[in-house]
Design an enzyme around this catalytic site. Structure first.
Site, mmCIF file in Angstrom:
data_model
loop_
_atom_site.group_PDB
_atom_site.id
_atom_site.type_symbol
_atom_site.label_atom_id
_atom_site.label_comp_id
_atom_site.label_asym_id
_atom_site.label_seq_id
_atom_site.Cartn_x
_atom_site.Cartn_y
_atom_site.Cartn_z
ATOM 1 C CE LYS A 1 -2.330 6.408 -9.644
ATOM 2 N NZ LYS A 1 -2.472 6.227 -8.179
ATOM 3 N NE ARG B 1 3.762 9.452 -8.624
ATOM 4 C CZ ARG B 1 3.172 8.315 -8.962
ATOM 5 N NH1 ARG B 1 2.992 7.994 -10.220
ATOM 6 N NH2 ARG B 1 2.764 7.499 -8.025
ATOM 7 N NE ARG C 1 -1.013 -2.106 -4.920
ATOM 8 C CZ ARG C 1 -0.852 -0.868 -5.353
ATOM 9 N NH1 ARG C 1 -1.581 -0.415 -6.348
ATOM 10 N NH2 ARG C 1 0.028 -0.092 -4.773
ATOM 11 N NE ARG D 1 3.510 -0.985 -6.131
ATOM 12 C CZ ARG D 1 2.871 0.080 -6.591
ATOM 13 N NH1 ARG D 1 1.897 -0.057 -7.478
ATOM 14 N NH2 ARG D 1 3.189 1.278 -6.168
ATOM 15 N NE ARG E 1 3.293 4.268 -2.776
ATOM 16 C CZ ARG E 1 2.624 3.110 -2.802
ATOM 17 N NH1 ARG E 1 2.820 2.206 -1.878
ATOM 18 N NH2 ARG E 1 1.768 2.869 -3.779
HETATM 19 P P1 AP5 Z 1 -4.890 0.099 -7.535
HETATM 20 O O1 AP5 Z 1 -5.830 0.269 -8.659
HETATM 21 O O2 AP5 Z 1 -3.816 -0.926 -7.706
HETATM 22 O O3 AP5 Z 1 -4.283 1.520 -7.083
HETATM 23 P P2 AP5 Z 1 -3.487 2.647 -7.881
HETATM 24 O O4 AP5 Z 1 -4.294 3.886 -7.873
HETATM 25 O O5 AP5 Z 1 -3.037 2.121 -9.199
HETATM 26 O O6 AP5 Z 1 -2.297 2.849 -6.860
HETATM 27 P P3 AP5 Z 1 -0.720 2.720 -6.977
HETATM 28 O O7 AP5 Z 1 -0.249 2.398 -5.574
HETATM 29 O O8 AP5 Z 1 -0.302 1.773 -8.042
HETATM 30 O O9 AP5 Z 1 -0.344 4.155 -7.318
HETATM 31 P P4 AP5 Z 1 0.948 4.861 -7.054
HETATM 32 O O10 AP5 Z 1 0.655 6.132 -7.720
HETATM 33 O O11 AP5 Z 1 1.376 4.954 -5.638
HETATM 34 O O12 AP5 Z 1 2.056 3.901 -7.693
HETATM 35 P P5 AP5 Z 1 2.794 3.891 -9.098
HETATM 36 O O13 AP5 Z 1 2.985 2.475 -9.461
HETATM 37 O O14 AP5 Z 1 2.154 4.805 -10.072
HETATM 38 O O15 AP5 Z 1 -5.739 -0.246 -6.228
HETATM 39 C C1 AP5 Z 1 -5.129 -0.497 -4.976
HETATM 40 C C2 AP5 Z 1 -5.794 -1.692 -4.279
HETATM 41 O O16 AP5 Z 1 -7.135 -1.389 -3.958
HETATM 42 C C3 AP5 Z 1 -5.846 -2.957 -5.143
HETATM 43 O O17 AP5 Z 1 -5.598 -4.063 -4.328
HETATM 44 C C4 AP5 Z 1 -7.261 -2.979 -5.696
HETATM 45 O O18 AP5 Z 1 -7.733 -4.301 -5.929
HETATM 46 C C5 AP5 Z 1 -8.045 -2.278 -4.601
HETATM 47 N N1 AP5 Z 1 -9.161 -1.455 -5.133
HETATM 48 C C6 AP5 Z 1 -9.136 -0.675 -6.257
HETATM 49 N N2 AP5 Z 1 -10.311 -0.042 -6.418
HETATM 50 C C7 AP5 Z 1 -11.082 -0.402 -5.347
HETATM 51 C C8 AP5 Z 1 -12.416 -0.062 -4.931
HETATM 52 N N3 AP5 Z 1 -13.181 0.784 -5.666
HETATM 53 N N4 AP5 Z 1 -12.880 -0.602 -3.786
HETATM 54 C C9 AP5 Z 1 -12.109 -1.461 -3.053
HETATM 55 N N5 AP5 Z 1 -10.843 -1.830 -3.401
HETATM 56 C C10 AP5 Z 1 -10.346 -1.305 -4.526
HETATM 57 O O19 AP5 Z 1 4.201 4.544 -8.717
HETATM 58 C C11 AP5 Z 1 5.105 3.913 -7.852
HETATM 59 C C12 AP5 Z 1 6.325 4.789 -7.629
HETATM 60 O O20 AP5 Z 1 7.010 5.011 -8.880
HETATM 61 C C13 AP5 Z 1 6.052 6.215 -7.118
HETATM 62 O O21 AP5 Z 1 5.932 6.221 -5.714
HETATM 63 C C14 AP5 Z 1 7.293 6.965 -7.633
HETATM 64 O O22 AP5 Z 1 8.398 6.727 -6.813
HETATM 65 C C15 AP5 Z 1 7.563 6.319 -8.971
HETATM 66 N N6 AP5 Z 1 6.922 7.046 -10.099
HETATM 67 C C16 AP5 Z 1 5.907 6.547 -10.895
HETATM 68 N N7 AP5 Z 1 5.527 7.459 -11.805
HETATM 69 C C17 AP5 Z 1 6.329 8.552 -11.612
HETATM 70 C C18 AP5 Z 1 6.408 9.833 -12.219
HETATM 71 N N8 AP5 Z 1 5.580 10.174 -13.225
HETATM 72 N N9 AP5 Z 1 7.326 10.716 -11.734
HETATM 73 C C19 AP5 Z 1 8.154 10.378 -10.719
HETATM 74 N N10 AP5 Z 1 8.126 9.182 -10.092
HETATM 75 C C20 AP5 Z 1 7.215 8.276 -10.522
#
Ligand code: AP5
Length: 222
Positions: A20, A96, A135, A168, A179
């Site tokens: 994402k 979410r 990452r 992170r 997660r």
């Molecule tokens: P990357 O693109 O960084 O992954 P992502 O999908 O953005 O994953 P996140 O871990 O950021 O998502 P998340 O939903 O767990 O965390 P968030 O910050 O939203 O890619 C990952 C890695 O793979 C990178 O190193 C990249 O280079 C590599 N990669 C990407 N594409 C690739 C490909 N095609 N091939 C190979 N490698 C690839 O949330 C964090 C926390 O915040 C949550 O756990 C929760 O506690 C809280 N939170 C956030 N939003 C809410 C909400 N709406 N409600 C309640 N709690 C919330």
């Protein structure tokens, strides 16, 4: 110049590591829209050590979710006050839960700007461990890299600003397991929610980043 008609209003859905945060900046640039990443917003509260940040860090490190009320208000104020969002928005990490999806629909209905697309990045859990544990992120922009799959030009350094990259605190195998459980239980049901409204598209996110990007453009009719 962009007109209202070619603006974009979409959500990106997918488990941790699906891509994402990797794909959203491409969308932001292509459509001149704003990228609202709730995880990045929370991490900036953690860095500033606000009351919300201190509370949120505990929950995030345990792989849980921050309350719907807090998250809905966060998005609501961005959509109302951030001038960039007038040209469209890409929501990354929100909604979410089903209640968040329902509140978002209400909010956008009031503004007469309904969502146009919900794109799900589909990928098996097993592939996510390597992505998450390798990452590296640039905290102030949210840009992400990968030690092996997408390394920065200079080790541990952001390509654009030259600032240091970090890992992170929730990017370890234990927190990831939690997660993923949270994702399957609480977030995945929003896929069916958007399938019902007819704006859902699913993409195979196990492909290379450039192939995933082409697929996203395709399902946006580009
Ligand atoms: P990357 O693109 O960084 O992954 P992502 O999908 O953005 O994953 P996140 O871990 O950021 O998502 P998340 O939903 O767990 O965390 P968030 O910050 O939203 O890619 C990952 C890695 O793979 C990178 O190193 C990249 O280079 C590599 N990669 C990407 N594409 C690739 C490909 N095609 N091939 C190979 N490698 C690839 O949330 C964090 C926390 O915040 C949550 O756990 C929760 O506690 C809280 N939170 C956030 N939003 C809410 C909400 N709406 N409600 C309640 N709690 C919330």
């Amino acid at each position: 110049a962009k007109t209202d008609d070619d603006s974009i209003r979409m959500v990106l859905i997918g488990p941790p590591g699906a891509g994402k945060g990797t794909q959203a900046p491409n969308l932001k640039e292509k459509f001149c829209a704003c990228h609202l990443a709730t995880g990045d917003m929370l991490r900036s509260q953690v860095t500033k050590q606000t009351a919300l940040g201190i509370e949120a860090k505990k929950i995030m490190d345990q792989g849980g979710l921050i309350s719907d009320e807090i998250m809905v208000n966060m998005i609501k104020s961005e959509l109302s006050d951030n001038p960039d969002c007038k040209k469209g928005f890409i929501l990354d990490g929100f909604p979410r839960t089903i209640p968040q999806a329902e509140k978002l629909d209400e909010m956008l209905k009031e503004k007469s700007i309904p969502l146009q697309k919900a794109v799900e990045l589909k990928i098996d859990d097993e592939l996510l461990v390597a992505r998450i544990t390798g990452r590296l992120v640039h905290p102030s922009s949210g840009r992400s890299y990968h030690k092996l799959f997408n390394p920065p030009k200079k080790e541990m350094t952001d390509d654009l600003t030259g600032e240091p990259l970090v890992q992170r605190s929730d990017d370890n195998a234990d927190a990831l397991k939690k997660r993923l459980v949270t994702y399957h239980n609480q977030t995945e049901p929003i896929v069916a929610y958007y399938q019902k409204t007819g704006i859902w598209s699913g993409i195979d996110a196990s492909q290379s980043p450039s192939n995933v990007w082409s697929q996203i453009l395709k399902c946006l009719g580009q």
